[in-house]
Design a protein around this motif. Structure first.
Motif, PDB file in Angstrom:
ATOM      1  N   ALA A 137       0.711  -1.242   0.145  1.00  0.00           N
ATOM      2  CA  ALA A 137      -0.089  -0.031   0.058  1.00  0.00           C
ATOM      3  C   ALA A 137       0.705   1.258  -0.092  1.00  0.00           C
ATOM      4  CB  ALA A 137      -0.863   0.079   1.262  1.00  0.00           C
ATOM      5  N   ASP A 138       0.673   2.056  -1.142  1.00  0.00           N
ATOM      6  CA  ASP A 138       1.569   3.305  -1.081  1.00  0.00           C
ATOM      7  C   ASP A 138       0.977   4.380  -1.904  1.00  0.00           C
ATOM      8  OD1 ASP A 138       4.030   4.964  -1.833  1.00  0.00           O
ATOM      9  OD2 ASP A 138       4.897   3.321  -1.035  1.00  0.00           O
ATOM     10  N   LEU A 139       1.348   5.703  -1.746  1.00  0.00           N
ATOM     11  CA  LEU A 139       0.666   6.744  -2.628  1.00  0.00           C
ATOM     12  C   LEU A 139       1.249   6.526  -3.897  1.00  0.00           C
ATOM     13  CD1 LEU A 139       2.061   9.698  -0.509  1.00  0.00           C
ATOM     14  CD2 LEU A 139      -0.371   9.311  -0.674  1.00  0.00           C
ATOM     15  N   ARG A 140       2.363   5.848  -4.296  1.00  0.00           N
ATOM     16  CA  ARG A 140       2.480   5.795  -5.849  1.00  0.00           C
ATOM     17  C   ARG A 140       3.686   4.546  -6.164  1.00  0.00           C
ATOM     18  NH1 ARG A 140       5.868   9.482  -3.015  1.00  0.00           N
ATOM     19  NH2 ARG A 140       4.215  11.252  -3.146  1.00  0.00           N
ATOM     20  N   GLY A 141       3.363   4.023  -7.062  1.00  0.00           N
ATOM     21  CA  GLY A 141       4.228   3.109  -7.139  1.00  0.00           C
ATOM     22  C   GLY A 141       3.901   1.476  -6.627  1.00  0.00           C
ATOM     23  N   ALA A 142       2.836   1.327  -6.012  1.00  0.00           N
ATOM     24  CA  ALA A 142       2.388   0.016  -5.439  1.00  0.00           C
ATOM     25  C   ALA A 142       2.080  -1.006  -6.349  1.00  0.00           C
ATOM     26  CB  ALA A 142       1.049   0.431  -4.611  1.00  0.00           C
ATOM     27  N   ASP A 143       1.748  -0.792  -7.504  1.00  0.00           N
ATOM     28  CA  ASP A 143       1.248  -1.646  -8.658  1.00  0.00           C
ATOM     29  C   ASP A 143       2.567  -2.310  -9.190  1.00  0.00           C
ATOM     30  OD1 ASP A 143      -1.421  -1.885  -8.267  1.00  0.00           O
ATOM     31  OD2 ASP A 143      -1.940  -0.060  -9.554  1.00  0.00           O
ATOM     32  N   GLU A 144       3.286  -1.324  -9.470  1.00  0.00           N
ATOM     33  CA  GLU A 144       4.827  -1.538 -10.295  1.00  0.00           C
ATOM     34  C   GLU A 144       5.410  -2.505  -9.309  1.00  0.00           C
ATOM     35  OE1 GLU A 144       3.299   1.257 -10.037  1.00  0.00           O
ATOM     36  OE2 GLU A 144       3.769   2.582 -11.649  1.00  0.00           O
ATOM     37  N   SER A 145       5.471  -2.118  -7.930  1.00  0.00           N
ATOM     38  CA  SER A 145       6.515  -2.956  -7.201  1.00  0.00           C
ATOM     39  C   SER A 145       5.799  -4.396  -6.872  1.00  0.00           C
ATOM     40  CB  SER A 145       6.674  -2.208  -5.827  1.00  0.00           C
ATOM     41  OG  SER A 145       7.289  -0.945  -5.812  1.00  0.00           O
ATOM     42  N   ALA A 146       4.549  -4.469  -6.870  1.00  0.00           N
ATOM     43  CA  ALA A 146       3.870  -5.669  -6.605  1.00  0.00           C
ATOM     44  C   ALA A 146       4.212  -6.594  -7.815  1.00  0.00           C
ATOM     45  CB  ALA A 146       2.409  -5.489  -6.316  1.00  0.00           C
ATOM     46  N   GLY A 147       3.972  -5.808  -8.993  1.00  0.00           N
ATOM     47  CA  GLY A 147       4.305  -6.684 -10.269  1.00  0.00           C
ATOM     48  C   GLY A 147       5.702  -7.316 -10.104  1.00  0.00           C
ATOM     49  N   LYS A 148       6.627  -6.450  -9.579  1.00  0.00           N
ATOM     50  CA  LYS A 148       8.218  -6.909  -9.596  1.00  0.00           C
ATOM     51  C   LYS A 148       8.098  -8.336  -8.628  1.00  0.00           C
ATOM     52  CE  LYS A 148      10.821  -3.446  -8.517  1.00  0.00           C
ATOM     53  NZ  LYS A 148      11.883  -2.548  -7.873  1.00  0.00           N
ATOM     54  N   LEU A 149       7.188  -8.318  -7.616  1.00  0.00           N
ATOM     55  CA  LEU A 149       7.316  -9.513  -6.854  1.00  0.00           C
ATOM     56  C   LEU A 149       6.857 -10.904  -7.446  1.00  0.00           C
ATOM     57  CD1 LEU A 149       6.262  -8.048  -3.429  1.00  0.00           C
ATOM     58  CD2 LEU A 149       8.732  -8.548  -4.123  1.00  0.00           C
ATOM     59  N   ARG A 150       5.536 -10.480  -8.146  1.00  0.00           N
ATOM     60  CA  ARG A 150       4.733 -11.402  -8.802  1.00  0.00           C
ATOM     61  C   ARG A 150       5.800 -11.882  -9.937  1.00  0.00           C
ATOM     62  NH1 ARG A 150       0.422  -7.867  -8.437  1.00  0.00           N
ATOM     63  NH2 ARG A 150       0.633  -7.248 -10.417  1.00  0.00           N
TER      64      ARG A 150
ATOM     65  N   ILE B 188      -0.017  -8.140  -4.053  1.00  0.00           N
ATOM     66  CA  ILE B 188      -0.841  -7.074  -4.943  1.00  0.00           C
ATOM     67  C   ILE B 188      -0.412  -5.644  -4.442  1.00  0.00           C
ATOM     68  CG2 ILE B 188      -2.883  -8.437  -5.422  1.00  0.00           C
ATOM     69  CD1 ILE B 188      -4.233  -6.908  -2.895  1.00  0.00           C
ATOM     70  N   GLY B 189      -0.822  -4.698  -5.274  1.00  0.00           N
ATOM     71  CA  GLY B 189      -0.544  -3.233  -5.084  1.00  0.00           C
ATOM     72  C   GLY B 189      -1.930  -2.554  -4.840  1.00  0.00           C
ATOM     73  N   VAL B 190      -1.871  -1.568  -4.008  1.00  0.00           N
ATOM     74  CA  VAL B 190      -3.068  -0.710  -3.622  1.00  0.00           C
ATOM     75  C   VAL B 190      -2.526   0.784  -3.394  1.00  0.00           C
ATOM     76  CG1 VAL B 190      -4.838  -0.361  -2.032  1.00  0.00           C
ATOM     77  CG2 VAL B 190      -4.235  -2.734  -2.485  1.00  0.00           C
ATOM     78  N   THR B 191      -3.070   1.564  -4.187  1.00  0.00           N
ATOM     79  CA  THR B 191      -2.586   2.984  -4.064  1.00  0.00           C
ATOM     80  C   THR B 191      -3.384   3.547  -2.969  1.00  0.00           C
ATOM     81  OG1 THR B 191      -2.154   3.091  -6.438  1.00  0.00           O
ATOM     82  CG2 THR B 191      -2.609   5.341  -5.071  1.00  0.00           C
ATOM     83  N   ALA B 192      -2.923   4.032  -1.721  1.00  0.00           N
ATOM     84  CA  ALA B 192      -3.581   4.502  -0.820  1.00  0.00           C
ATOM     85  C   ALA B 192      -2.660   5.609   0.151  1.00  0.00           C
ATOM     86  CB  ALA B 192      -3.680   3.251   0.244  1.00  0.00           C
ATOM     87  N   ASP B 193      -3.271   6.424   0.523  1.00  0.00           N
ATOM     88  CA  ASP B 193      -2.593   7.428   1.472  1.00  0.00           C
ATOM     89  C   ASP B 193      -3.156   7.014   3.007  1.00  0.00           C
ATOM     90  OD1 ASP B 193      -2.246   9.582   3.005  1.00  0.00           O
ATOM     91  OD2 ASP B 193      -2.790  11.054   1.648  1.00  0.00           O
ATOM     92  N   VAL B 194      -2.189   6.779   3.839  1.00  0.00           N
ATOM     93  CA  VAL B 194      -2.484   6.244   4.839  1.00  0.00           C
ATOM     94  C   VAL B 194      -3.184   7.285   5.818  1.00  0.00           C
ATOM     95  CG1 VAL B 194      -0.341   4.548   5.101  1.00  0.00           C
ATOM     96  CG2 VAL B 194      -0.079   6.956   5.794  1.00  0.00           C
ATOM     97  N   VAL B 195      -3.380   8.405   5.220  1.00  0.00           N
ATOM     98  CA  VAL B 195      -4.018   9.289   6.167  1.00  0.00           C
ATOM     99  C   VAL B 195      -5.601   9.422   5.909  1.00  0.00           C
ATOM    100  CG1 VAL B 195      -4.372  12.058   6.349  1.00  0.00           C
ATOM    101  CG2 VAL B 195      -2.076  10.885   6.390  1.00  0.00           C
ATOM    102  N   SER B 196      -5.812   8.779   4.816  1.00  0.00           N
ATOM    103  CA  SER B 196      -7.133   8.690   4.527  1.00  0.00           C
ATOM    104  C   SER B 196      -8.001   7.701   4.847  1.00  0.00           C
ATOM    105  CB  SER B 196      -7.339   8.853   2.772  1.00  0.00           C
ATOM    106  OG  SER B 196      -8.556   8.237   2.273  1.00  0.00           O
TER     107      SER B 196
END
Ligand SMILES: NC(=O)c1ccc[n+]([C@@H]2O[C@H](COP(=O)([O-])OP(=O)(O)OC[C@H]3O[C@@H](n4cnc5c(N)ncnc54)[C@H](O)[C@@H]3O)[C@@H](O)[C@H]2O)c1
Length: 252
Positions: free
Chosen positions: A36-49, A56-64
């Motif tokens: 879970a990250d503001l940016r780059g979550a999908d790309e980084s999860a893709g590297k792991l896959r 999986i990657g989720v775009t998320a702001d922990v403040v929200s």
């Protein structure tokens, strides 16, 4: 490969820096990872896959609150539950270093928002799932700066002191639910964000190695085994602790 049953673990701020090192190591051990990250979550999860891991990657702001609710939903939809949360997202590497009386109220509140409201939001969002897990793990990434009383970043130091206090309070509240709550306190670490913002040169040798038993720079790989231990089944009787991983800079 681990011998224990793999867990589904959310790592906030997991797309880069220390967070990505955590994700890669936990994935290599067989855990299912939600970045879970503001940016780059999908790309980084893709590297792991691509490396054969479950992620999986989720775009998320922990403040929200809305974002972190969606993060928890996505994890449960994909993997059927959540066993662990690593509150790693934080504001540090982009901060201007300055005496405390030059820190504006806005800067103070923003650091508090990301570094303390963020972990609080995320813990609340995953709590029902961690309770259902029956072996929940919550790990907050603190810092050694509140122990050392590091100068010129009073907002950050206060925020990480709060993270340690929050860890202890939750440990007492959640033990009945078989959820352990611990913190890792890294020393100054050459993460992606540190290197990109040249913080290693801005902060000076004092923060990097002075007072450390082991006289070398710390890198993200130095931290990953501590996290693997704390999320593992073998740490089921360890809670409320802050584990300093800093080459012996502070003794807790
Ligand atoms: N690098 C160090 O020296 C050091 C030392 C002690 C503790 N820490 C802590 O370790 C953690 C990671 O540090 P790092 O050096 O890898 O940082 P970094 O800046 O390299 O990475 C931080 C990650 O968090 C993400 N992020 C920031 N704000 C977010 C938000 N609101 N919501 C979701 N994601 C967000 C960023 O996009 C980034 O991917 C932080 O909590 C930091 O305070 C770092």
């Amino acid at each position: 490969m681990i011998t224990e049953v793999p867990k589904t673990i959310i790592v906030t701020g997991g797309a880069s820096g220390i967070g990505y090192a955590f994700c890669e190591h936990l994935a290599e051990l067989g855990h299912r990872i939600v970045i879970a990250d503001l940016r780059g979550a999908d790309e980084s999860a893709g590297k792991l896959r691509s490396a054969g891991h479950k992620a999986i990657g989720v775009t998320a702001d922990v403040v929200s609150e809305t974002d972190v609710a969606a993060m928890a939903d996505a994890a449960q939809q994909e993997f059927g539950g959540i066993d662990g949360l690593v509150n790693n997202a934080g504001l540090f590497t982009t901060l201007a270093l300055k005496p405390f009386d030059q820190i504006t109220n806005q800067e103070w509140m923003r650091v508090m928002e990301v570094n303390t409201l963020g972990p609080f939001n995320c813990a609340k969002a995953v709590l029902p799932a961690l309770r259902r897990s029956g072996r929940g793990r919550l790990v907050n990434i603190a810092s050694t700066v509140p122990i050392k009383g590091a100068p010129n970043m009073a907002h950050y130091v206060a925020s990480k002191g709060a993270v340690i206090a929050f860890t202890r309070s939750l440990a007492r509240e959640l033990a009945k639910d078989k959820i352990t709550v611990n913190a890792i306190a890294p020393g100054f670490t050459l993460s992606d964000g540190v290197l990109q913002s040249d913080l290693q040169n801005r902060i000076g040798d004092n923060a990097r190695t002075t007072g450390r038993c082991i006289q070398r720079d710390q890198v993200p790989a130095d931290l990953v085994s501590a996290l693997a231990y704390l999320v593992g089944d073998g740490a089921s009787f360890v809670t409320g602790q802050t584990l300093a991983v800093d080459g012996g800079g502070v003794f807790l």
